[in-house]
Design an enzyme around this catalytic site. Structure first.
Site, short mmCIF file in Angstrom:
data_model
loop_
_atom_site.label_atom_id
_atom_site.label_comp_id
_atom_site.label_asym_id
_atom_site.label_seq_id
_atom_site.Cartn_x
_atom_site.Cartn_y
_atom_site.Cartn_z
N HIS A 34 -44.20 20.02 -75.11
CA HIS A 34 -44.76 21.14 -75.88
C HIS A 34 -46.23 21.27 -75.52
O HIS A 34 -46.74 20.52 -74.66
CB HIS A 34 -44.54 20.90 -77.38
CG HIS A 34 -44.98 19.54 -77.86
ND1 HIS A 34 -46.29 19.13 -77.83
CD2 HIS A 34 -44.27 18.47 -78.32
CE1 HIS A 34 -46.38 17.90 -78.30
NE2 HIS A 34 -45.17 17.46 -78.58
N GLY A 36 -48.84 20.32 -76.92
CA GLY A 36 -49.63 19.09 -77.08
C GLY A 36 -49.63 18.30 -75.78
O GLY A 36 -50.68 17.88 -75.28
N HIS A 37 -48.43 18.10 -75.22
CA HIS A 37 -48.34 17.40 -73.93
C HIS A 37 -49.12 18.16 -72.85
O HIS A 37 -49.82 17.55 -72.04
CB HIS A 37 -46.88 17.32 -73.47
CG HIS A 37 -45.98 16.51 -74.37
ND1 HIS A 37 -44.94 17.08 -75.07
CD2 HIS A 37 -45.96 15.20 -74.66
CE1 HIS A 37 -44.31 16.14 -75.75
NE2 HIS A 37 -44.90 14.99 -75.53
N GLN A 61 -39.02 1.08 -77.30
CA GLN A 61 -39.90 1.39 -78.42
C GLN A 61 -39.17 2.00 -79.61
O GLN A 61 -39.78 2.37 -80.60
CB GLN A 61 -41.06 2.28 -77.97
CG GLN A 61 -40.69 3.70 -77.60
CD GLN A 61 -41.87 4.42 -76.97
OE1 GLN A 61 -42.31 4.10 -75.86
NE2 GLN A 61 -42.41 5.40 -77.68
N LYS A 149 -52.84 12.54 -81.70
CA LYS A 149 -51.69 12.71 -82.60
C LYS A 149 -51.09 11.34 -82.94
O LYS A 149 -50.73 11.07 -84.08
CB LYS A 149 -50.67 13.62 -81.92
CG LYS A 149 -49.23 13.49 -82.35
CD LYS A 149 -49.01 14.12 -83.69
CE LYS A 149 -47.56 14.17 -84.10
NZ LYS A 149 -46.76 13.01 -83.78
N SER A 185 -44.87 18.19 -82.17
CA SER A 185 -44.15 16.95 -81.91
C SER A 185 -42.75 17.29 -81.43
O SER A 185 -42.15 18.26 -81.91
CB SER A 185 -44.05 16.13 -83.21
OG SER A 185 -43.05 15.13 -83.08
P1 AMP Z 1 -44.54 11.55 -76.60
O1 AMP Z 1 -43.80 12.36 -75.60
O2 AMP Z 1 -44.29 11.99 -78.01
O3 AMP Z 1 -44.42 10.07 -76.39
O4 AMP Z 1 -46.08 11.89 -76.37
C1 AMP Z 1 -46.67 11.74 -75.13
C2 AMP Z 1 -48.16 11.90 -75.26
O5 AMP Z 1 -48.46 13.19 -75.79
C3 AMP Z 1 -48.78 10.88 -76.24
O6 AMP Z 1 -50.03 10.45 -75.73
C4 AMP Z 1 -48.96 11.69 -77.49
O7 AMP Z 1 -49.98 11.23 -78.34
C5 AMP Z 1 -49.30 13.06 -76.93
N1 AMP Z 1 -49.03 14.10 -77.90
C6 AMP Z 1 -47.86 14.30 -78.58
N2 AMP Z 1 -48.01 15.34 -79.44
C7 AMP Z 1 -49.27 15.79 -79.30
C8 AMP Z 1 -50.03 16.84 -79.92
N3 AMP Z 1 -49.52 17.62 -80.85
N4 AMP Z 1 -51.32 17.02 -79.52
C9 AMP Z 1 -51.86 16.21 -78.56
N5 AMP Z 1 -51.20 15.22 -77.95
C10 AMP Z 1 -49.93 15.00 -78.30
#
Ligand code: AMP
Length: 283
Positions: A34, A36-37, A61, A149, A185
């Site tokens: 999304h 955020g990524h 994890q 996040k 998320s």
């Molecule tokens: P994940 O795929 O959920 O393991 O997240 C991968 C990376 O993206 C991690 O460093 C998260 O902290 C970051 N991340 C996830 N959601 C967000 C968001 N809304 N804003 C910024 N970074 C994010």
């Protein structure tokens, strides 16, 4: 853009770039990407010459009964998004590629890994640290980008790099939110319509704490109770924790003012567990 599935291919491709003097950035993710990524990818691209992103739903994890199987996966969509972002290498290992069947050694996240998320998810941060250490070893990045996040994860990874003398700079990036404040998320996809509306309660609770802090309320318990009150008022939400903690140690604070403070919440909305956090400015 190259999609690589083996450690050797990644080592070779990054090695070549290095020999050309390129600065290498890594963005670890579990996919279902999304904005955020993508903000991490953009930050990585600005500060490096070669961006490697890993897409790996890391089984170690997830605890028993958690959502490893159900975790959203859509590699084709992820690849399209990453291509549009100008990513150089997408590393997509399988669990069999990442872990030997008889793997035994893991990274102990220490005290930081036992509080908050670690209290609810006992082996979670050992799994995170181990996979991140392995990704650092495979990719050998100069820079690695993580989101605020997952604030505790960011702190633990920084601590791991410090304590294990890993030659990488960890860069934290701000949380990207939906228009109504909900932190983006991959797990938001689990929410029904009603639950999605209720999920704004995390940000509303954090904003309540922020407002109290800005109004010079210094008693952390008052802020915590105020956050709980906001969450308790939402019938679909069940609070796991709502805490004001020191930004570095993540130990609960009694008063604001000494050191930087962070409000952190974990809330169950139906069967979906969501987390969020906010810096508390003391003026
Ligand atoms: P994940 O795929 O959920 O393991 O997240 C991968 C990376 O993206 C991690 O460093 C998260 O902290 C970051 N991340 C996830 N959601 C967000 C968001 N809304 N804003 C910024 N970074 C994010």
């Amino acid at each position: 853009m190259e999609r690589l599935g083996s450690k050797d291919e990644v080592r070779q491709a990054v090695g070549e770039a290095r020999r050309e003097g390129k600065r290498v950035a890594l963005v670890p993710t579990m996919g279902a990407l999304h904005d955020g990524h993508l903000s991490l990818v953009e930050a990585a691209r600005e500060r490096s010459d070669l961006v490697v992103i890993s897409v790996f739903v890391n089984p170690t994890q997830f605890g028993p009964g958690e959502d490893f199987e159900a975790y959203p996966r859509d590699l084709q969509r992820d690849m399209d998004l990453l291509y549009a972002e100008g990513v150089d290498i997408v590393f997509t290992p399988t669990p069999e590629v990442m872990y030997a069947p008889d793997a035994q050694v893991t990274v102990d996240p220490g005290l930081l890994g036992s509080v908050l998320e670690g209290a609810s998810r006992p082996k979670h941060f050992a799994g995170v640290c181990t996979v991140v250490a392995k990704l650092f070893s495979i990719v050998g990045p100069d820079l690695a980008f993580f989101g605020e996040k997952d604030f505790q994860q960011l702190g633990i990874v920084k601590r791991m790099v410090l304590d294990l003398d890993l030659p990488v700079k960890v860069v934290g990036c701000p949380t990207v939110r939906e228009c109504d404040g909900l932190a983006m998320s991959s797990r938001n996809a689990y929410l029904s319509g009603d639950e999605r509306e209720a999920a704004t309660v995390l940000y509303r609770a954090l904003c309540r704490a922020e407002k109290l802090a800005l109004g010079r309320e210094g008693d952390a318990r008052v802020l915590q109770e105020a956050m709980r009150e906001v969450i308790d008022a939402e019938s679909l939400a069940e609070v796991d924790y709502a805490i004001v903690a020191d930004e570095t140690t993540l130990q609960p604070l009694e008063r604001l003012g000494a050191g930087r403070a962070r409000a952190l919440v974990a809330v169950r909305i139906g069967s979906t567990r969501l987390i969020d956090n906010l810096a508390l400015e003391v003026v």
